[in-house]
Design a protein around this motif. Structure first.
Motif, PDB file in Angstrom:
ATOM      1  N   LEU A  95      31.829  34.388  51.891  1.00  0.00           N
ATOM      2  CA  LEU A  95      31.806  35.131  50.622  1.00  0.00           C
ATOM      3  C   LEU A  95      30.386  35.415  50.149  1.00  0.00           C
ATOM      4  O   LEU A  95      30.108  36.490  49.620  1.00  0.00           O
ATOM      5  CB  LEU A  95      32.546  34.345  49.543  1.00  0.00           C
ATOM      6  CG  LEU A  95      34.022  34.621  49.400  1.00  0.00           C
ATOM      7  CD1 LEU A  95      34.669  33.611  48.472  1.00  0.00           C
ATOM      8  CD2 LEU A  95      34.285  36.023  48.904  1.00  0.00           C
ATOM      9  N   LYS A  96      29.496  34.438  50.324  1.00  0.00           N
ATOM     10  CA  LYS A  96      28.107  34.641  49.900  1.00  0.00           C
ATOM     11  C   LYS A  96      27.468  35.785  50.671  1.00  0.00           C
ATOM     12  O   LYS A  96      26.689  36.561  50.136  1.00  0.00           O
ATOM     13  CB  LYS A  96      27.300  33.361  50.095  1.00  0.00           C
ATOM     14  CG  LYS A  96      27.633  32.299  49.066  1.00  0.00           C
ATOM     15  CD  LYS A  96      26.874  31.026  49.332  1.00  0.00           C
ATOM     16  CE  LYS A  96      27.362  29.920  48.401  1.00  0.00           C
ATOM     17  NZ  LYS A  96      26.813  28.611  48.728  1.00  0.00           N
ATOM     18  N   LEU A 103      36.914  39.685  50.198  1.00  0.00           N
ATOM     19  CA  LEU A 103      37.967  39.773  49.186  1.00  0.00           C
ATOM     20  C   LEU A 103      39.005  40.836  49.551  1.00  0.00           C
ATOM     21  O   LEU A 103      40.202  40.628  49.372  1.00  0.00           O
ATOM     22  CB  LEU A 103      37.364  40.090  47.814  1.00  0.00           C
ATOM     23  CG  LEU A 103      36.618  38.946  47.133  1.00  0.00           C
ATOM     24  CD1 LEU A 103      35.830  39.459  45.933  1.00  0.00           C
ATOM     25  CD2 LEU A 103      37.578  37.855  46.698  1.00  0.00           C
ATOM     26  N   LEU A 104      38.562  41.961  50.084  1.00  0.00           N
ATOM     27  CA  LEU A 104      39.497  43.031  50.452  1.00  0.00           C
ATOM     28  C   LEU A 104      40.438  42.624  51.580  1.00  0.00           C
ATOM     29  O   LEU A 104      41.622  42.918  51.542  1.00  0.00           O
ATOM     30  CB  LEU A 104      38.726  44.287  50.861  1.00  0.00           C
ATOM     31  CG  LEU A 104      38.113  45.097  49.734  1.00  0.00           C
ATOM     32  CD1 LEU A 104      37.231  46.197  50.288  1.00  0.00           C
ATOM     33  CD2 LEU A 104      39.188  45.687  48.848  1.00  0.00           C
ATOM     34  N   PHE A 122      35.519  28.886  42.836  1.00  0.00           N
ATOM     35  CA  PHE A 122      34.627  27.729  42.849  1.00  0.00           C
ATOM     36  C   PHE A 122      33.174  28.138  43.057  1.00  0.00           C
ATOM     37  O   PHE A 122      32.267  27.459  42.591  1.00  0.00           O
ATOM     38  CB  PHE A 122      35.037  26.718  43.917  1.00  0.00           C
ATOM     39  CG  PHE A 122      36.446  26.200  43.747  1.00  0.00           C
ATOM     40  CD1 PHE A 122      37.066  26.179  42.513  1.00  0.00           C
ATOM     41  CD2 PHE A 122      37.150  25.737  44.836  1.00  0.00           C
ATOM     42  CE1 PHE A 122      38.353  25.711  42.361  1.00  0.00           C
ATOM     43  CE2 PHE A 122      38.439  25.264  44.701  1.00  0.00           C
ATOM     44  CZ  PHE A 122      39.046  25.254  43.455  1.00  0.00           C
ATOM     45  N   ALA A 123      32.945  29.242  43.761  1.00  0.00           N
ATOM     46  CA  ALA A 123      31.576  29.709  43.996  1.00  0.00           C
ATOM     47  C   ALA A 123      31.048  30.501  42.802  1.00  0.00           C
ATOM     48  O   ALA A 123      29.882  30.885  42.772  1.00  0.00           O
ATOM     49  CB  ALA A 123      31.517  30.562  45.258  1.00  0.00           C
ATOM     50  N   GLY A 124      31.919  30.780  41.852  1.00  0.00           N
ATOM     51  CA  GLY A 124      31.475  31.484  40.652  1.00  0.00           C
ATOM     52  C   GLY A 124      31.341  32.984  40.820  1.00  0.00           C
ATOM     53  O   GLY A 124      30.538  33.614  40.140  1.00  0.00           O
ATOM     54  N   ILE A 125      32.132  33.563  41.746  1.00  0.00           N
ATOM     55  CA  ILE A 125      32.141  35.021  41.883  1.00  0.00           C
ATOM     56  C   ILE A 125      32.520  35.593  40.511  1.00  0.00           C
ATOM     57  O   ILE A 125      33.454  35.123  39.871  1.00  0.00           O
ATOM     58  CB  ILE A 125      33.164  35.476  42.949  1.00  0.00           C
ATOM     59  CG1 ILE A 125      32.857  34.858  44.311  1.00  0.00           C
ATOM     60  CG2 ILE A 125      33.252  36.991  43.024  1.00  0.00           C
ATOM     61  CD1 ILE A 125      31.596  35.319  44.952  1.00  0.00           C
ATOM     62  N   SER A 126      31.809  36.598  40.075  1.00  0.00           N
ATOM     63  CA  SER A 126      32.026  37.115  38.717  1.00  0.00           C
ATOM     64  C   SER A 126      33.428  37.686  38.562  1.00  0.00           C
ATOM     65  O   SER A 126      34.036  38.164  39.526  1.00  0.00           O
ATOM     66  CB  SER A 126      30.992  38.196  38.397  1.00  0.00           C
ATOM     67  OG  SER A 126      31.295  39.388  39.093  1.00  0.00           O
ATOM     68  N   TRP A 127      33.911  37.654  37.327  1.00  0.00           N
ATOM     69  CA  TRP A 127      35.220  38.227  37.020  1.00  0.00           C
ATOM     70  C   TRP A 127      35.258  39.693  37.419  1.00  0.00           C
ATOM     71  O   TRP A 127      36.233  40.163  37.979  1.00  0.00           O
ATOM     72  CB  TRP A 127      35.513  38.089  35.523  1.00  0.00           C
ATOM     73  CG  TRP A 127      36.178  36.808  35.186  1.00  0.00           C
ATOM     74  CD1 TRP A 127      35.584  35.674  34.728  1.00  0.00           C
ATOM     75  CD2 TRP A 127      37.564  36.512  35.311  1.00  0.00           C
ATOM     76  NE1 TRP A 127      36.521  34.697  34.554  1.00  0.00           N
ATOM     77  CE2 TRP A 127      37.755  35.191  34.897  1.00  0.00           C
ATOM     78  CE3 TRP A 127      38.667  37.243  35.725  1.00  0.00           C
ATOM     79  CZ2 TRP A 127      38.994  34.577  34.884  1.00  0.00           C
ATOM     80  CZ3 TRP A 127      39.913  36.636  35.707  1.00  0.00           C
ATOM     81  CH2 TRP A 127      40.062  35.321  35.298  1.00  0.00           C
TER      82      TRP A 127
END
Length: 196
Positions: A95-96, A103-104, A122-127
């Motif tokens: 993901l990083k 995500l897709l 958990f990684a804090g990907i923005s809303w």
């Protein structure tokens, strides 16, 4: 028309619930609904099935993402969403490097959605990133599973036969992918312990 709207409402509920409680076979629900819609010979019903499947998946994903963002790993463990922390770490690394593509694609890989969703939270990907990337992912997922149901509905003369065929096909595909992933994990674990 009332029957169609009732069925679409149930489909939304099942898919939304299944997105939050991952043991519900949501893909099979969309495929079965599409097989039934094929026999109605009404293109609007098929569009409703695809749109409803995507909307249910999207709403459920947002609820699960919110629960993970606010409840953290402790809530995910309590709900048995978090099972393989090593795999989760690998997904976080992917993901990083490639947020949007991961995500897709996550919704199209059986068993891939939950680890990616957890890693994102958990990684804090923005809303904003999650909301934007998950919309086409849910739409594509719904189209793929509806196409499987459409194929099942077109092959068999009776609606129930198409539904059964679509559901069985989805279950077989999911089991095959699960078996393949477990086999791959066992092989990589054996190779890792053999080299140490």
């Amino acid at each position: 028309m009332i029957d169609t709207l009732t069925a679409v409402g149930w489909l939304f509920g099942v898919v939304c619930f299944g997105a939050i409680v991952p043991i519900v076979p949501t893909g099979a629900a969309v495929s079965g609904a599409a097989a039934l819609a094929f026999h109605q010979r009404d293109p609007v019903t098929m569009v409703l099935v695809v749109a409803t499947g995507a909307a249910g998946a999207y709403a459920g994903d947002l609820v699960m993402y919110a629960m993970c963002r606010f409840g953290g790993e402790q809530l995910a463990r309590r709900l048995h969403w978090l099972r393989d922390e090593e795999h989760l770490a690998a997904v976080k690394d992917r993901l990083k490097a490639h947020q949007i593509p991961v995500l897709l694609v996550s919704r199209l890989i059986p068993g891939g959605r939950v680890p990616v969703l957890l890693a994102s939270a958990f990684a804090g990907i923005s809303w904003r990133t999650f909301v934007v990337a998950n919309l086409p992912a849910c739409a594509l997922w719904s189209v793929v599973y509806a196409a499987i149901g459409l194929a099942g509905g077109s092959i068999f003369p009776e609606p129930w036969q198409g539904v059964v065929a679509a559901v069985l096909l989805i279950l077989v595909i999911n089991q095959a992918v699960t078996w393949w992933n477990k086999r791959r994990e066992a092989t990589s674990t054996a190779e890792g312990s053999g080299s140490s």
